[in-house]
Design an enzyme around this catalytic site. Structure first.
Site, PDB file in Angstrom:
ATOM      1  N   GLU A 111       0.846  -1.209   0.000  1.00  0.00           N
ATOM      2  CA  GLU A 111       0.000   0.000   0.000  1.00  0.00           C
ATOM      3  C   GLU A 111       0.873   1.248   0.000  1.00  0.00           C
ATOM      4  OE1 GLU A 111      -2.647   1.327  -0.480  1.00  0.00           O
ATOM      5  OE2 GLU A 111      -4.411   0.392   0.406  1.00  0.00           O
ATOM      6  N   ASP A 112       0.367   2.311  -0.595  1.00  0.00           N
ATOM      7  CA  ASP A 112       1.111   3.570  -0.542  1.00  0.00           C
ATOM      8  C   ASP A 112       0.882   4.274   0.789  1.00  0.00           C
ATOM      9  OD1 ASP A 112      -1.523   3.816  -1.498  1.00  0.00           O
ATOM     10  OD2 ASP A 112      -1.159   5.826  -2.232  1.00  0.00           O
ATOM     11  N   ASP A 115      -4.555   5.555   5.891  1.00  0.00           N
ATOM     12  CA  ASP A 115      -5.162   6.789   6.369  1.00  0.00           C
ATOM     13  C   ASP A 115      -6.183   6.396   7.447  1.00  0.00           C
ATOM     14  OD1 ASP A 115      -6.266   9.358   6.425  1.00  0.00           O
ATOM     15  OD2 ASP A 115      -5.995   9.649   4.292  1.00  0.00           O
ATOM     16  N   PHE A 164      -1.768  17.035   3.718  1.00  0.00           N
ATOM     17  CA  PHE A 164      -2.256  16.522   2.437  1.00  0.00           C
ATOM     18  C   PHE A 164      -1.046  16.266   1.549  1.00  0.00           C
ATOM     19  CE2 PHE A 164      -6.277  16.478  -0.176  1.00  0.00           C
ATOM     20  CZ  PHE A 164      -5.721  15.683  -1.160  1.00  0.00           C
TER      21      PHE A 164
HETATM   22  C1  PRP Z   1      -5.824   5.617  -1.114  1.00  0.00           C
HETATM   23  C2  PRP Z   1      -4.599   4.762  -0.786  1.00  0.00           C
HETATM   24  C3  PRP Z   1      -5.160   3.634   0.012  1.00  0.00           C
HETATM   25  C4  PRP Z   1      -6.354   4.255   0.700  1.00  0.00           C
HETATM   26  C5  PRP Z   1      -6.009   4.571   2.118  1.00  0.00           C
HETATM   27  O1  PRP Z   1      -6.409   5.117  -2.279  1.00  0.00           O
HETATM   28  O2  PRP Z   1      -3.953   4.318  -1.954  1.00  0.00           O
HETATM   29  O3  PRP Z   1      -5.554   2.551  -0.806  1.00  0.00           O
HETATM   30  O4  PRP Z   1      -6.682   5.460   0.007  1.00  0.00           O
HETATM   31  O5  PRP Z   1      -7.061   5.238   2.750  1.00  0.00           O
HETATM   32  P1  PRP Z   1      -7.848   4.627   3.977  1.00  0.00           P
HETATM   33  O6  PRP Z   1      -6.840   4.108   4.951  1.00  0.00           O
HETATM   34  O7  PRP Z   1      -8.597   5.835   4.512  1.00  0.00           O
HETATM   35  O8  PRP Z   1      -8.775   3.573   3.488  1.00  0.00           O
HETATM   36  P2  PRP Z   1      -7.472   5.941  -3.128  1.00  0.00           P
HETATM   37  O9  PRP Z   1      -8.857   5.428  -2.815  1.00  0.00           O
HETATM   38  O10 PRP Z   1      -7.232   7.406  -2.971  1.00  0.00           O
HETATM   39  O11 PRP Z   1      -7.168   5.496  -4.626  1.00  0.00           O
HETATM   40  P3  PRP Z   1      -5.810   5.576  -5.486  1.00  0.00           P
HETATM   41  O12 PRP Z   1      -4.803   4.669  -4.813  1.00  0.00           O
HETATM   42  O13 PRP Z   1      -6.237   5.057  -6.825  1.00  0.00           O
HETATM   43  O14 PRP Z   1      -5.353   7.002  -5.539  1.00  0.00           O
END
Ligand code: PRP
Length: 193
Positions: A111-112, A115, A164
């Protein structure tokens, strides 16, 4: 008409939207080398499948697999969480599933960012039901202040404050993923001023 990048965004240099660099390219490379080494030691001689959660993890994934020195396979999943721009509703949906079974395999979710924790919580729950031999998580970034549900994370690259952030795969409205560092977005960009 299909959606396009707005002209106001296209005409502004990417760097103009960045308040400051939070983690530079050298720091990212150094930490990813360490993560690759520990992952290689942990799974030495074992089967290993890395699952990248699209799209944010693509840049981290591309660098991490080259920092891992043991044989492994990769697969991809895409999820989306419902909610307003900054608030997660906790409801997660699969947009793209894995290409193959994970039954009996050592799975490492890549995961990146963590949050609220809802995405990871959901992924762990549905992947555990598929019977992997083991399931671990590596996340480049962790924002502990934002956590709404507790999540298991095995390795974290950097714990960061509640800013952010964009770049190195992370987006705002799908832009800024190509910045080679993690930067803090200027407030006027996400407030639309
Ligand atoms: C982001 C990120 C995680 C997730 C984390 O994805 O890559 O998968 O949100 O957030 P959380 O802990 O609140 O669930 P996003 O839905 O923005 O899609 P993306 O990776 O395509 O930008």
């Amino acid at each position: 008409m299909p959606s396009q990048i707005p002209a106001s965004v296209r005409q502004r240099p990417l760097e103009d939207a960045i308040e400051r660099v939070l983690i530079d390219a050298d720091a990212l490379a150094g930490r990813i080398r360490e993560l690759g080494a520990v992952i290689s030691r942990t799974y030495q001689g074992q089967d290993l499948l890395l699952i990248s959660v699209l799209k944010g993890s693509i840049v981290f994934m591309a660098d991490l697999i080259r920092a891992i020195s043991i044989p492994h396979e990769v697969d991809f999943m895409a999820t989306s969480s419902y909610g307003t721009g900054t608030q997660s509703s906790g409801v997660v949906r699969i947009l793209k599933d894995l290409n193959s079974s994970i039954e009996g395999r050592n799975v490492l979710i890549v995961e990146d960012i963590i949050d609220s924790g809802h995405t990871l919580n959901y992924l762990v729950r549905i992947l555990q039901e598929r019977g992997p031999a083991s399931l671990r998580i590596v996340a480049l970034l962790d924002k502990p202040e934002r956590r709404e549900v507790q999540t298991q994370v095995d390795w974290v690259g950097f714990s960061i404050p509640n800013d952010f952030v964009v770049g190195y795969g992370l987006d705002y409205n799908e832009i800024y993923r190509n910045l080679p560092y993690i930067g803090v977005l200027k407030a006027d960009v996400y407030r639309g001023k």
